[in-house]
Motif scaffolding. Structure first.
Motif, short mmCIF file in Angstrom:
data_model
loop_
_atom_site.label_atom_id
_atom_site.label_comp_id
_atom_site.label_asym_id
_atom_site.label_seq_id
_atom_site.Cartn_x
_atom_site.Cartn_y
_atom_site.Cartn_z
N ASP A 133 0.84 -1.28 0.11
CA ASP A 133 0.03 -0.06 0.13
C ASP A 133 0.80 1.33 0.03
O ASP A 133 0.34 2.35 0.24
CB ASP A 133 -1.01 0.07 1.21
CG ASP A 133 -1.94 -1.04 1.31
OD1 ASP A 133 -2.19 -1.64 0.01
OD2 ASP A 133 -2.55 -1.40 2.21
N ASN A 154 1.63 9.24 -7.22
CA ASN A 154 0.83 8.85 -5.97
C ASN A 154 0.09 7.77 -6.61
O ASN A 154 -1.30 7.98 -6.47
CB ASN A 154 -0.12 10.08 -5.83
CG ASN A 154 0.89 11.43 -5.62
OD1 ASN A 154 1.89 11.31 -4.71
ND2 ASN A 154 0.64 12.58 -6.09
N ASP A 324 0.24 8.23 5.04
CA ASP A 324 0.32 9.01 3.85
C ASP A 324 -0.65 10.13 4.45
O ASP A 324 -1.62 9.98 4.68
CB ASP A 324 -0.37 8.21 2.81
CG ASP A 324 -0.29 9.47 1.59
OD1 ASP A 324 -0.05 10.55 1.75
OD2 ASP A 324 -0.83 9.15 0.37
N ALA A 326 -2.06 12.47 2.85
CA ALA A 326 -3.25 12.55 2.09
C ALA A 326 -4.31 11.45 2.17
O ALA A 326 -5.61 11.52 1.78
CB ALA A 326 -2.84 12.66 0.63
N ASP A 327 -3.92 10.37 2.91
CA ASP A 327 -4.80 9.37 3.19
C ASP A 327 -4.42 8.25 3.90
O ASP A 327 -3.22 7.59 3.89
CB ASP A 327 -5.04 8.38 1.87
CG ASP A 327 -5.92 7.09 1.85
OD1 ASP A 327 -6.37 6.86 2.89
OD2 ASP A 327 -6.30 6.66 0.82
N PRO A 328 -4.75 8.27 5.38
CA PRO A 328 -4.28 7.54 6.45
C PRO A 328 -4.36 6.01 6.46
O PRO A 328 -3.72 5.39 6.93
CB PRO A 328 -5.27 7.83 7.66
CG PRO A 328 -6.46 8.45 7.07
CD PRO A 328 -6.26 9.16 5.52
N ASN A 329 -5.16 5.66 5.07
CA ASN A 329 -5.25 4.04 5.00
C ASN A 329 -4.17 3.80 3.86
O ASN A 329 -4.13 2.52 3.50
CB ASN A 329 -6.35 3.67 4.28
CG ASN A 329 -7.72 4.22 5.35
OD1 ASN A 329 -7.73 3.70 6.31
ND2 ASN A 329 -8.69 4.60 4.75
N ARG A 330 -3.25 4.62 3.39
CA ARG A 330 -1.88 4.32 2.79
C ARG A 330 -0.80 4.70 3.45
O ARG A 330 -0.85 5.45 4.43
CB ARG A 330 -2.24 4.94 1.31
CG ARG A 330 -3.49 4.43 0.47
CD ARG A 330 -3.27 3.26 -0.31
NE ARG A 330 -4.45 3.02 -0.64
CZ ARG A 330 -5.34 2.12 -0.33
NH1 ARG A 330 -5.55 1.72 0.85
NH2 ARG A 330 -6.34 1.64 -1.26
#
Length: 393
Positions: A133, A154, A324, A326-330
């Motif tokens: 991820d 990205n 990340d 920009a995205d806490p799931n990445r």
């Protein structure tokens, strides 16, 4: 009756090879050469037959024409050249028994990516996991037909494998790390299960029961050996173990590979022809390799390079990373630490204590009491990382 080939004889170059099919996992290194010779003597099988049978199992893929702007290999001091091997696990469900979660179709993705680095002095080896991820800038790469697959910024790390297979992942790795790869290996689910079963299972320490009704997984707690589908479920489970993260799953996979290596080296596997036949058959049937490893003798030569390394010096870690923004799931690679890891590997220098924080060694596995404690006393952060991965502390 077959006869062993004379000493120094070269295998028949005309032995059959089949076209590569992208095919998960690898721990064949230390046993292959000794295995082939031991089997030939212990079971009466000729080395020529053994060579042809196992070599016929391998899939060979040459990605050279699909790669560009490759980094130069750095000259370092040492009796030999350092070696860098990229191991990619394919999560294709097309092989027999691979549809473990009813996710058929959709091609394949790179379920696991690990760089194995062997030092020039042959005294240390690192297995460095790359989160699937991870958000990266993917470079252009080429298909087997020479068509360009445009790069993208990205995007997730494992997108490269889905789009262009091993070659695209190799291009991505080399461009982002500036490390020249010597070899690659792709292993699928079926091969992973087969290798585990062939050595009688792999011992792990499970602190709490793993119960995931949605995926039909129910694994008891305790220290015991896992086999077959249960072993595969253990290394792939994510949602109900530890903190449910992919980082935790990678650490659990690292511990499992370390335990597998420990067992192959210390548990008398070479003295069990029945285990060896199954292990090598499973391994070679499920491997896709580059031409440099196109037969078992070449793989064996690579395996011999690991001969003098102690288990405490076979160490596993994950490239430093943070969520990340920009995205806490990445995830994104943590700089400058990640760049320093890749730079030290390229220069064949030992990793500092800071850069190898949380390392797992094959000689000192979580919860097993193995070895001499090669990684030293565990810090509270290390213990928390083990708990987050669903491992014993």
């Amino acid at each position: 009756m077959s006869h062993a080939a004379p000493e120094g004889a070269q295998p028949d170059a005309g032995a059959p090879k089949r076209r590569a099919k992208a095919r998960k996992r690898h721990t064949v290194g230390k046993v292959l050469l000794a295995t082939a010779l031991t089997l030939a003597m212990a079971t009466g099988l000729g080395t020529v037959w053994l060579y042809r049978h196992l070599n016929g199992n391998l899939s060979v893929l040459d990605p050279t024409a699909q790669l560009s702007n490759r980094p130069d290999k750095v000259a370092v001091e040492g009796p030999k050249d350092p070696l860098n091997v990229l191991v990619m696990g394919s999560d294709s469900r097309d092989c027999a028994g691979c549809n473990i979660d009813n996710l058929t179709g959709g091609g394949q993705r790179s379920d696991t990516t690990i760089l194995f680095h062997l030092s020039a002095d042959r005294e240390r080896a690192y297995g460095i996991s790359i989160p699937r991820d991870s958000i990266v800038d993917r470079p252009d790469c080429r298909t087997e037909d020479g068509e360009t697959i445009p790069g993208a910024d990205n995007v997730m790390w494992n997108e490269a494998f889905a789009l262009g297979g091993p070659a695209c992942t190799i291009q991505q790795f080399e461009q982002l790390t500036d490390i020249r790869l010597d070899h690659f290996v792709v292993v699928d689910f079926e091969g992973f299960q087969g290798m585990v079963d062939a050595i009688g299972g792999v011992e792990v320490c499970i602190p709490e029961p793993i119960v995931d009704p949605a995926h039909g997984i129910n694994i008891e707690a305790g220290t015991r050996k896992l086999k077959g589908k249960e072993a595969l479920n253990y290394v792939r489970e994510r949602y109900v173990v530890g903190n449910g993260s992919d980082i935790g799953r990678m650490k659990r996979q690292q511990a499992f590979i370390g335990s597998m290596a420990h067992q192959v080296v210390t548990a008398g596997t070479l003295a069990r022809p029945d285990h060896l036949v199954g292990f090598l058959n499973a391994a070679t049937q499920s491997l896709t390799v580059d031409p440099g490893l196109q037969n078992v003798w070449k793989i064996a030569k690579l395996g011999v390079e690991f001969k003098g390394i102690g288990l405490d010096n076979i160490q596993f870690l994950t490239i430093p990373n943070i969520p990340d923004p920009a995205d806490p799931n990445r995830l994104v690679w943590k700089e400058p630490d990640a760049k320093q890891v890749w730079h030290k590997v390229a220069l064949d220098e030992p990793l500092t204590k800071k850069l190898s924080d949380g390392v797992i060694s094959a000689g000192n596995l979580p919860g097993s009491g193995n070895g001499s404690g090669g990684s030293g006393q565990k810090s509270e952060a290390d213990k928390q990382a083990l708990e987050d991965a669903g491992l014993c502390t």
